[in-house]
Design a protein around this motif. Sequence first.
Motif, PDB file in Angstrom:
ATOM      1  N   GLU A 191       5.095  13.903  12.830  1.00  0.00           N
ATOM      2  CA  GLU A 191       4.146  15.006  12.687  1.00  0.00           C
ATOM      3  C   GLU A 191       3.403  14.903  11.358  1.00  0.00           C
ATOM      4  O   GLU A 191       2.188  15.116  11.294  1.00  0.00           O
ATOM      5  N   ILE A 192       4.107  14.576  10.294  1.00  0.00           N
ATOM      6  CA  ILE A 192       3.475  14.437   8.977  1.00  0.00           C
ATOM      7  C   ILE A 192       2.569  13.215   8.957  1.00  0.00           C
ATOM      8  O   ILE A 192       1.467  13.240   8.404  1.00  0.00           O
ATOM      9  N   ALA A 193       3.024  12.140   9.587  1.00  0.00           N
ATOM     10  CA  ALA A 193       2.210  10.920   9.639  1.00  0.00           C
ATOM     11  C   ALA A 193       0.874  11.179  10.324  1.00  0.00           C
ATOM     12  O   ALA A 193      -0.190  10.851   9.786  1.00  0.00           O
ATOM     13  N   VAL A 194       0.904  11.788  11.498  1.00  0.00           N
ATOM     14  CA  VAL A 194      -0.330  12.034  12.244  1.00  0.00           C
ATOM     15  C   VAL A 194      -1.234  12.988  11.483  1.00  0.00           C
ATOM     16  O   VAL A 194      -2.460  12.838  11.486  1.00  0.00           O
ATOM     17  N   ARG A 195      -0.648  13.962  10.810  1.00  0.00           N
ATOM     18  CA  ARG A 195      -1.460  14.875   9.989  1.00  0.00           C
ATOM     19  C   ARG A 195      -2.242  14.088   8.938  1.00  0.00           C
ATOM     20  O   ARG A 195      -3.434  14.335   8.713  1.00  0.00           O
ATOM     21  N   ASN A 196      -1.590  13.137   8.300  1.00  0.00           N
ATOM     22  CA  ASN A 196      -2.266  12.362   7.262  1.00  0.00           C
ATOM     23  C   ASN A 196      -3.219  11.330   7.838  1.00  0.00           C
ATOM     24  O   ASN A 196      -4.276  11.075   7.244  1.00  0.00           O
ATOM     25  N   TRP A 197      -2.905  10.743   8.969  1.00  0.00           N
ATOM     26  CA  TRP A 197      -3.849   9.832   9.619  1.00  0.00           C
ATOM     27  C   TRP A 197      -5.134  10.582   9.982  1.00  0.00           C
ATOM     28  O   TRP A 197      -6.231  10.058   9.838  1.00  0.00           O
ATOM     29  N   TRP A 198      -4.961  11.805  10.451  1.00  0.00           N
ATOM     30  CA  TRP A 198      -6.103  12.660  10.806  1.00  0.00           C
ATOM     31  C   TRP A 198      -6.879  13.059   9.559  1.00  0.00           C
ATOM     32  O   TRP A 198      -8.102  13.108   9.554  1.00  0.00           O
ATOM     33  N   ARG A 199      -6.170  13.332   8.479  1.00  0.00           N
ATOM     34  CA  ARG A 199      -6.782  13.752   7.217  1.00  0.00           C
ATOM     35  C   ARG A 199      -7.732  12.687   6.669  1.00  0.00           C
ATOM     36  O   ARG A 199      -8.811  13.021   6.159  1.00  0.00           O
ATOM     37  N   VAL A 200      -7.356  11.415   6.770  1.00  0.00           N
ATOM     38  CA  VAL A 200      -8.182  10.358   6.172  1.00  0.00           C
ATOM     39  C   VAL A 200      -9.336   9.934   7.082  1.00  0.00           C
ATOM     40  O   VAL A 200     -10.184   9.144   6.679  1.00  0.00           O
ATOM     41  N   LEU A 201      -9.386  10.482   8.296  1.00  0.00           N
ATOM     42  CA  LEU A 201     -10.437  10.168   9.269  1.00  0.00           C
ATOM     43  C   LEU A 201     -11.645  11.078   9.064  1.00  0.00           C
ATOM     44  O   LEU A 201     -11.508  12.291   8.897  1.00  0.00           O
ATOM     45  N   LYS A 202     -12.834  10.496   9.102  1.00  0.00           N
ATOM     46  CA  LYS A 202     -14.063  11.273   8.987  1.00  0.00           C
ATOM     47  C   LYS A 202     -14.313  12.077  10.264  1.00  0.00           C
ATOM     48  O   LYS A 202     -13.986  11.613  11.363  1.00  0.00           O
ATOM     49  N   GLN A 206       0.800  -1.224   0.000  1.00  0.00           N
ATOM     50  CA  GLN A 206       0.000   0.000   0.000  1.00  0.00           C
ATOM     51  C   GLN A 206       0.837   1.280   0.000  1.00  0.00           C
ATOM     52  O   GLN A 206       0.310   2.331  -0.268  1.00  0.00           O
ATOM     53  N   GLY A 207       2.090   1.220   0.382  1.00  0.00           N
ATOM     54  CA  GLY A 207       2.908   2.426   0.337  1.00  0.00           C
ATOM     55  C   GLY A 207       3.217   2.992   1.696  1.00  0.00           C
ATOM     56  O   GLY A 207       3.162   2.315   2.713  1.00  0.00           O
ATOM     57  N   ASP A 208       3.510   4.272   1.694  1.00  0.00           N
ATOM     58  CA  ASP A 208       4.101   4.972   2.823  1.00  0.00           C
ATOM     59  C   ASP A 208       3.061   5.371   3.866  1.00  0.00           C
ATOM     60  O   ASP A 208       2.115   6.088   3.558  1.00  0.00           O
ATOM     61  N   ALA A 209       3.266   4.924   5.095  1.00  0.00           N
ATOM     62  CA  ALA A 209       2.343   5.228   6.192  1.00  0.00           C
ATOM     63  C   ALA A 209       2.461   6.673   6.668  1.00  0.00           C
ATOM     64  O   ALA A 209       1.611   7.137   7.424  1.00  0.00           O
ATOM     65  N   THR A 210       3.491   7.377   6.247  1.00  0.00           N
ATOM     66  CA  THR A 210       3.638   8.785   6.604  1.00  0.00           C
ATOM     67  C   THR A 210       2.829   9.670   5.674  1.00  0.00           C
ATOM     68  O   THR A 210       2.062  10.519   6.120  1.00  0.00           O
ATOM     69  N   ARG A 211       2.959   9.483   4.390  1.00  0.00           N
ATOM     70  CA  ARG A 211       2.311  10.351   3.406  1.00  0.00           C
ATOM     71  C   ARG A 211       0.880   9.917   3.080  1.00  0.00           C
ATOM     72  O   ARG A 211       0.054  10.738   2.711  1.00  0.00           O
ATOM     73  N   MET A 212       0.603   8.615   3.158  1.00  0.00           N
ATOM     74  CA  MET A 212      -0.728   8.080   2.848  1.00  0.00           C
ATOM     75  C   MET A 212      -1.199   8.508   1.460  1.00  0.00           C
ATOM     76  O   MET A 212      -2.353   8.882   1.237  1.00  0.00           O
ATOM     77  N   ASP A 213      -0.263   8.466   0.504  1.00  0.00           N
ATOM     78  CA  ASP A 213      -0.597   8.823  -0.882  1.00  0.00           C
ATOM     79  C   ASP A 213      -1.755   7.973  -1.382  1.00  0.00           C
ATOM     80  O   ASP A 213      -1.867   6.802  -1.058  1.00  0.00           O
ATOM     81  N   HIS A 214      -2.595   8.577  -2.177  1.00  0.00           N
ATOM     82  CA  HIS A 214      -3.719   7.906  -2.844  1.00  0.00           C
ATOM     83  C   HIS A 214      -4.819   7.474  -1.873  1.00  0.00           C
ATOM     84  O   HIS A 214      -5.677   6.687  -2.255  1.00  0.00           O
ATOM     85  N   VAL A 215      -4.805   7.979  -0.642  1.00  0.00           N
ATOM     86  CA  VAL A 215      -5.908   7.727   0.285  1.00  0.00           C
ATOM     87  C   VAL A 215      -6.670   9.039   0.435  1.00  0.00           C
ATOM     88  O   VAL A 215      -6.097  10.062   0.823  1.00  0.00           O
ATOM     89  N   ASP A 216      -7.940   9.007   0.115  1.00  0.00           N
ATOM     90  CA  ASP A 216      -8.749  10.231   0.105  1.00  0.00           C
ATOM     91  C   ASP A 216      -9.013  10.751   1.510  1.00  0.00           C
ATOM     92  O   ASP A 216      -9.050   9.987   2.484  1.00  0.00           O
ATOM     93  N   ASP A 217      -9.247  12.040   1.601  1.00  0.00           N
ATOM     94  CA  ASP A 217      -9.626  12.684   2.857  1.00  0.00           C
ATOM     95  C   ASP A 217     -10.942  12.108   3.368  1.00  0.00           C
ATOM     96  O   ASP A 217     -11.820  11.736   2.580  1.00  0.00           O
ATOM     97  N   ALA A 218     -11.083  12.094   4.696  1.00  0.00           N
ATOM     98  CA  ALA A 218     -12.359  11.772   5.358  1.00  0.00           C
ATOM     99  C   ALA A 218     -12.986  10.486   4.817  1.00  0.00           C
ATOM    100  O   ALA A 218     -14.184  10.448   4.512  1.00  0.00           O
ATOM    101  N   THR A 219     -12.195   9.438   4.709  1.00  0.00           N
ATOM    102  CA  THR A 219     -12.660   8.162   4.168  1.00  0.00           C
ATOM    103  C   THR A 219     -13.088   7.180   5.246  1.00  0.00           C
ATOM    104  O   THR A 219     -14.026   6.407   5.047  1.00  0.00           O
TER     105      THR A 219
END
Length: 199
Positions: A91-102, A61-74
């Motif tokens: 810091e970047i990882a948590v930002r993206n984990w938060w981004r993909v969370l509804k 699936q790729g990089d757990a920091t950037r979460m490329d190709h995973v849409d926001d609020a999924t």
Amino acid sequence: MTKYNFHFDRVPAETSKAHPRRERESFFKNYCAGLGIDIGCGFDPIDSGGEVYMFDMIHGQGDATRMDHVDDATFDYVHSSHLLEHIEEPEIAVRNWWRVLKPGGYLLIMVPERDLYEGKTSLPSRWNEDHKRFYLLDFYEPPCTVGIVHWLGQQLSSFGSGMNYKILSARTLQEEPDSPPEVHSAGEYAIELVVKKLR
């Protein structure tokens, strides 16, 4: 991403160690309804009884920091167990984990607790040379140890205007008697955080 609707014989890794306690506490019922993603799960994904995506480089699936190709609020919940300590840019990882969370969803993070798991205060880790830092619940001890509750609050507060989160649970878990320092823990020597995304 690889999607699973599963129940299987669990291996004795960190997420599996938490499973019986989480069942007793209705953790899955309270925080894991709907569609989830388990970031960095390896071969030990969360078994919430529902639908969960396994997001890990070993599954392609790729990089757990950037979460490329995973849409926001999924996702309705985002789970990551014993991964954050390995990440170069948390810091970047948590930002993206938060981004993909509804909004209304839950961020579920587990990390090893320094004093219980490591039994030492300076890197390298006794058990994994890839660990980049140690964690305590609410106490910083530079240069190696981060107080994760304060640190996570700082990160989440920086992602938007105003308060956009609520920490529902932040606790240290010790599920067995103390092990000697030279023996790896067979139980939960961890910190578990449950954070609700308000908007």
